[in-house]
Scaffold this active site. Structure first.
Site, PDB file in Angstrom:
ATOM      1  N   LYS A  19       0.809  -1.222   0.000  1.00  0.00           N
ATOM      2  CA  LYS A  19       0.000   0.000   0.000  1.00  0.00           C
ATOM      3  C   LYS A  19       0.839   1.267   0.000  1.00  0.00           C
ATOM      4  O   LYS A  19       0.459   2.264  -0.607  1.00  0.00           O
ATOM      5  CB  LYS A  19      -0.911   0.032   1.241  1.00  0.00           C
ATOM      6  CG  LYS A  19      -2.122  -0.858   1.162  1.00  0.00           C
ATOM      7  CD  LYS A  19      -2.957  -0.721   2.420  1.00  0.00           C
ATOM      8  CE  LYS A  19      -4.128  -1.692   2.397  1.00  0.00           C
ATOM      9  NZ  LYS A  19      -4.924  -1.618   3.633  1.00  0.00           N
ATOM     10  N   GLU A  46      -5.242  -2.923  17.160  1.00  0.00           N
ATOM     11  CA  GLU A  46      -6.215  -3.976  16.874  1.00  0.00           C
ATOM     12  C   GLU A  46      -7.387  -3.354  16.128  1.00  0.00           C
ATOM     13  O   GLU A  46      -7.926  -2.325  16.546  1.00  0.00           O
ATOM     14  CB  GLU A  46      -6.706  -4.612  18.177  1.00  0.00           C
ATOM     15  CG  GLU A  46      -7.494  -5.878  17.937  1.00  0.00           C
ATOM     16  CD  GLU A  46      -8.006  -6.517  19.229  1.00  0.00           C
ATOM     17  OE1 GLU A  46      -8.824  -7.429  19.122  1.00  0.00           O
ATOM     18  OE2 GLU A  46      -7.570  -6.086  20.314  1.00  0.00           O
ATOM     19  N   ASP A  75      -8.312   1.562   4.980  1.00  0.00           N
ATOM     20  CA  ASP A  75      -8.808   0.218   5.258  1.00  0.00           C
ATOM     21  C   ASP A  75      -9.554  -0.217   4.017  1.00  0.00           C
ATOM     22  O   ASP A  75     -10.470   0.471   3.559  1.00  0.00           O
ATOM     23  CB  ASP A  75      -9.709   0.166   6.484  1.00  0.00           C
ATOM     24  CG  ASP A  75      -9.829  -1.267   6.996  1.00  0.00           C
ATOM     25  OD1 ASP A  75      -8.796  -1.842   7.390  1.00  0.00           O
ATOM     26  OD2 ASP A  75     -10.942  -1.827   6.986  1.00  0.00           O
ATOM     27  N   ASP A 162      -5.337  -8.669  -6.101  1.00  0.00           N
ATOM     28  CA  ASP A 162      -5.300  -8.111  -7.461  1.00  0.00           C
ATOM     29  C   ASP A 162      -5.292  -9.161  -8.584  1.00  0.00           C
ATOM     30  O   ASP A 162      -5.942  -8.965  -9.606  1.00  0.00           O
ATOM     31  CB  ASP A 162      -4.092  -7.176  -7.625  1.00  0.00           C
ATOM     32  CG  ASP A 162      -4.307  -5.827  -6.950  1.00  0.00           C
ATOM     33  OD1 ASP A 162      -5.423  -5.577  -6.442  1.00  0.00           O
ATOM     34  OD2 ASP A 162      -3.369  -5.011  -6.930  1.00  0.00           O
ATOM     35  N   LYS A 182      -3.808   1.099 -13.223  1.00  0.00           N
ATOM     36  CA  LYS A 182      -4.597   0.696 -12.054  1.00  0.00           C
ATOM     37  C   LYS A 182      -4.853   1.894 -11.137  1.00  0.00           C
ATOM     38  O   LYS A 182      -5.975   2.098 -10.662  1.00  0.00           O
ATOM     39  CB  LYS A 182      -3.868  -0.416 -11.282  1.00  0.00           C
ATOM     40  CG  LYS A 182      -4.631  -0.856 -10.033  1.00  0.00           C
ATOM     41  CD  LYS A 182      -3.773  -1.684  -9.089  1.00  0.00           C
ATOM     42  CE  LYS A 182      -4.461  -1.787  -7.737  1.00  0.00           C
ATOM     43  NZ  LYS A 182      -3.645  -2.431  -6.712  1.00  0.00           N
TER      44      LYS A 182
END
EC number: 3.6.1.66
Length: 200
Positions: A19, A46, A75, A162, A182
């Protein structure tokens, strides 16, 4: 009142090595000095949220609190319609502690096969982005890209799921796609367009 993010140091609240370069490329034009939470020894909190947005906000707040810098958290995950949206917010967990996405893709395929040929292979990626300032001010946006799943996996570009995701109106997977192509159309790019409109 809209708050602008000024050029300077920005923490990417992620330990996902796939990422970081994607986010850095998308932020390139805005004068941000990118540093990852991992580089600053910020642990991974967490993820107890029940949605992509809730988990992104949790991670952004955690990094902003610990570093005193603005923090951007992502996220994201794969949602498969025939699996009632799974793996969804648990997309990374399906890869196990070793982050083995080959295993995760096989698990998705096995679960789909168990549903039978009429189940359908429609899927979408979701990306929630949260930007949190050290004073607690937070902006959250969400992006999405739709497509369908292929098997076996194709391509060695990208990361995560992907190689099994083929966006609508394209004949190749994200795993086969040139990164620039992309980045122009992904769920993360969609969310970034909204974030840029909100804070840059």
């Amino acid at each position: 009142m809209k708050r602008r993010l000024e050029p300077g140091r920005l923490v990417i609240a992620s330990h996902n090595k796939g990422k970081i370069p994607e986010i850095a490329a998308l932020l390139g034009p805005y004068g941000m000095d990118i540093v990852s939470a991992g580089e600053l020894d910020v642990p991974e909190p967490e993820e107890t949220g029940t949605s992509f947005a809730a988990n992104a906000e949790l991670k952004a707040r955690f990094s902003a609190d610990l570093t005193g810098l603005p923090a951007l958290a992502d996220d994201s995950g794969l949602c498969v319609e025939a699996l009632d949206g799974d793996p969804g917010i648990f997309s990374a967990r399906w890869a196990g502690s070793g982050k083995d996405f080959g295993r995760a893709m096989e698990l998705v395929e096995r679960n789909l096969a168990a549903k039978g040929p009429e189940a359908g292979r429609d899927a979408h990626f979701v990306c929630a982005l949260s930007l949190c300032w050290p004073d607690g001010h937070i902006v959250t946006v969400e992006g999405r890209v739709d497509g369908h799943l292929v098997w076996p996996p194709r391509g060695d570009k990208g990361f995560g799921y992907d190689p099994v995701f083929q966006p609508w109106h394209h004949d190749i997977t994200f795993g086969e796609m040139d990164p620039d192509r992309k980045h122009a159309m992904s769920h993360r790019a969609d969310a970034f367009r909204k974030l840029v409109a909100a804070v840059f």
